[in-house]
Design a protein around this motif. Structure first.
Motif, PDB file in Angstrom:
ATOM      1  N   TYR A  87      29.540 -16.035  11.193  1.00 49.17           N
ATOM      2  CA  TYR A  87      28.211 -16.487  10.761  1.00 49.17           C
ATOM      3  C   TYR A  87      28.160 -16.613   9.236  1.00 49.17           C
ATOM      4  CZ  TYR A  87      23.272 -16.966  10.073  1.00 49.17           C
ATOM      5  OH  TYR A  87      22.064 -17.455   9.676  1.00 49.17           O
ATOM      6  N   THR A 132      15.430 -24.477   9.995  1.00 52.33           N
ATOM      7  CA  THR A 132      15.783 -24.459  11.409  1.00 52.33           C
ATOM      8  C   THR A 132      16.989 -25.348  11.668  1.00 52.33           C
ATOM      9  OG1 THR A 132      13.430 -24.237  11.809  1.00 52.33           O
ATOM     10  CG2 THR A 132      14.807 -24.649  13.724  1.00 52.33           C
ATOM     11  N   ARG A 133      16.969 -26.533  11.048  1.00 53.01           N
ATOM     12  CA  ARG A 133      18.108 -27.433  11.220  1.00 53.01           C
ATOM     13  C   ARG A 133      19.357 -26.804  10.607  1.00 53.01           C
ATOM     14  NH1 ARG A 133      20.046 -32.364   7.932  1.00 53.01           N
ATOM     15  NH2 ARG A 133      20.954 -30.518   6.987  1.00 53.01           N
ATOM     16  N   ASP A 134      19.190 -26.196   9.449  1.00 58.33           N
ATOM     17  CA  ASP A 134      20.339 -25.555   8.795  1.00 58.33           C
ATOM     18  C   ASP A 134      20.892 -24.421   9.635  1.00 58.33           C
ATOM     19  OD1 ASP A 134      19.268 -25.941   5.338  1.00 58.33           O
ATOM     20  OD2 ASP A 134      20.406 -27.235   6.684  1.00 58.33           O
ATOM     21  N   TYR A 165      20.867 -24.230  12.888  1.00 60.55           N
ATOM     22  CA  TYR A 165      21.680 -24.842  13.937  1.00 60.55           C
ATOM     23  C   TYR A 165      23.030 -25.247  13.382  1.00 60.55           C
ATOM     24  CZ  TYR A 165      17.657 -24.992  17.060  1.00 60.55           C
ATOM     25  OH  TYR A 165      16.616 -24.655  17.851  1.00 60.55           O
ATOM     26  N   ALA A 166      23.006 -25.815  12.198  1.00 60.34           N
ATOM     27  CA  ALA A 166      24.264 -26.244  11.578  1.00 60.34           C
ATOM     28  C   ALA A 166      25.183 -25.056  11.350  1.00 60.34           C
ATOM     29  CB  ALA A 166      23.970 -26.952  10.263  1.00 60.34           C
ATOM     30  N   LEU A 197      25.156 -22.209  12.974  1.00 57.56           N
ATOM     31  CA  LEU A 197      25.637 -21.708  14.259  1.00 57.56           C
ATOM     32  C   LEU A 197      26.720 -22.627  14.823  1.00 57.56           C
ATOM     33  CD1 LEU A 197      22.375 -20.448  15.985  1.00 57.56           C
ATOM     34  CD2 LEU A 197      24.190 -19.103  14.933  1.00 57.56           C
ATOM     35  N   LEU A 198      26.519 -23.930  14.662  1.00 53.60           N
ATOM     36  CA  LEU A 198      27.517 -24.876  15.165  1.00 53.60           C
ATOM     37  C   LEU A 198      28.833 -24.733  14.414  1.00 53.60           C
ATOM     38  CD1 LEU A 198      25.415 -28.089  15.810  1.00 53.60           C
ATOM     39  CD2 LEU A 198      26.581 -26.654  17.493  1.00 53.60           C
TER      40      LEU A 198
END
Ligand SMILES: [Zn+2]
Length: 299
Positions: free
Chosen positions: A249, A267-269, A271-272, A274-275
Motif C-alpha cells: 500500500y 477516492t479516485r486516487d 482506487y489507483a 489499491l490497483l
C-alpha cells in the motif's frame, strides 16, 4: 540335586554380573545349552540389561527449553497480534467521519476588528482548515471541513474549540465548507465566491494521509514481529506475508501520489493506489516463493 530351571533363573542375574564361581558358571552354561526356555530367558535378560540407562538428560533439558521458548514466543505473538487488533480498532473508532455541510456543523462569524471566528457545533470532533492566498495575494480563501468519529459519538465526547481563522489579521475573502465525498463540491459559507467556475470548488482531500499512517504502523508492527521471530520460520514467513500488505500500500501511494497525501480526487486516487498495491503484493508473494525455491535448490 537336580538343577531346576527355577534355580538357574534365580542365579542368572549373578551369572550376568559375572559374580558366580567357575563351577556355578559351568553349571549355568551347561543348563542353558540343553534348556531352550532358560536360554530365551537369559537372552531377554541380556537385552534388558543391554539397554543403557541414559544418565545424559541434556535432550530433556533441550526439549524443556524449546518448550519454554515456544511458550514465550506464543506469548509475544499474542501480545503483538493484540496490539495489531488494538491499533486497527482504535484507528477504526477514531477514523474521521466527515460531516456533510447540511448539518451546519460550522458557522462563520465576524467578531470585530476584522477577526473571523469559526464556531463549531457540539457534534464536531475534529476539523481541518486550510488557507490559500488569492491571486493578487492580498487576501485569503479558507476551506473548512469537520468530522466526527465513532469514538466521539459513543465512547468519549469531546468538542473542539471555536477558532479564529485569521489570527494575524489576514483578509478573509471567502470561506468554503468541503464535503469529502466530493459530490456536492465546496459550499461557500462566508464572503464572496472566488471560484471562477461557479459555486463548486474542489479541495484537497486528506484521508489518504490517514491511510498511509495506518499502513506504516502495520508495517512497523509486522517488521518488529519478524525481527523477534526471525528464528521461527513458520511465524516469520506468515508475518512476512502480512508485512507486504501495508508495504504494498505504501509503495502504491508512493507510485501514484509521490509523497503528497492530499488529493483533489482522493477516492479516485485511493482506487489507483489499491490497483497498484494489489499486483505489487502478488509480486512480493511470488518473489518470496521464488527466493525460497532458489535457496532450497542451492542447499
Ligand atoms: Zn531350564
Amino acid at each position: 540335586m537336580k538343577v531346576t530351571c527355577d534355580v538357574i533363573k534365580d542365579i542368572l542375574p549373578l551369572y550376568l554380573e559375572g559374580m558366580l564361581s567357575d563351577d556355578s558358571c559351568a553349571m549355568v552354561e551347561e543348563h542353558i545349552e540343553q534348556c531352550q526356555e532358560c536360554k530365551i530367558y537369559l537372552d531377554e535378560m541380556k537385552t534388558f540389561n543391554g539397554i543403557p540407562i541414559d544418565t545424559n538428560i541434556s535432550p530433556l533439558l533441550k526439549i524443556k527449553s524449546t518448550l519454554r521458548k515456544k511458550k514465550i514466543q506464543t506469548a509475544i505473538l499474542s501480545i503483538m497480534f493484540s496490539i495489531v487488533i488494538l491499533v486497527i480498532t482504535i484507528a477504526f473508532l477514531t477514523a474521521p467521519e466527515y460531516i456533510p455541510y447540511s448539518e451546519k456543523s460550522v458557522t462563520i462569524d465576524e467578531i470585530g476588528n476584522g477577526s473571523v471566528l469559526a464556531i463549531f457545533e457540539d457534534t464536531v470532533y475534529g476539523y481541518d482548515i486550510e488557507s490559500y492566498p488569492t491571486d493578487d495575494g492580498t487576501s485569503y480563501i479558507y476551506h473548512i471541513t469537520t468530522w466526527n468519529s465513532i469514538w466521539n459519538r459513543n465512547i468519549k465526547r469531546s468538542n473542539v474549540n471555536n477558532t479564529i481563522l485569521n489570527p494575524n489579521g489576514e483578509n478573509v475573502t471567502s470561506v468554503y465548507y468541503y464535503d469529502t465525498d466530493g459530490s456536492g463540491g465546496d459550499i461557500l459559507i462566508y464572503g464572496k465566491n472566488e471560484n471562477p467556475n461557479g459555486g463548486v470548488l474542489t479541495l484537497p482531500r486528506l484521508f489518504l494521509g490517514y491511510y498511509l499512517l495506518i499502513a506504516i504502523a502495520l508495517a512497523t508492527i509486522c517488521g518488529l514481529i519478524m525481527v523477534i521471530f526471525r528464528s521461527n520460520a513458520k511465524v516469520f514467513n506468515y508475518t512476512m506475508k502480512i508485512f507486504f500488505l501495508p508495504v504494498s500500500y505504501i509503495l502504491g501511494q508512493l507510485f501514484v501520489k509521490g509523497f503528497t497525501t492530499w488529493s483533489y480526487i482522493a477516492t479516485r486516487d485511493l482506487y489507483a493506489i489499491l490497483l497498484t498495491a494489489i499486483p505489487l503484493y502478488i509480486a512480493f508473494l511470488m518473489a518470496i516463493n521464488l527466493i525460497r525455491e532458489y535457496k532450497s535448490k542451492r542447499t
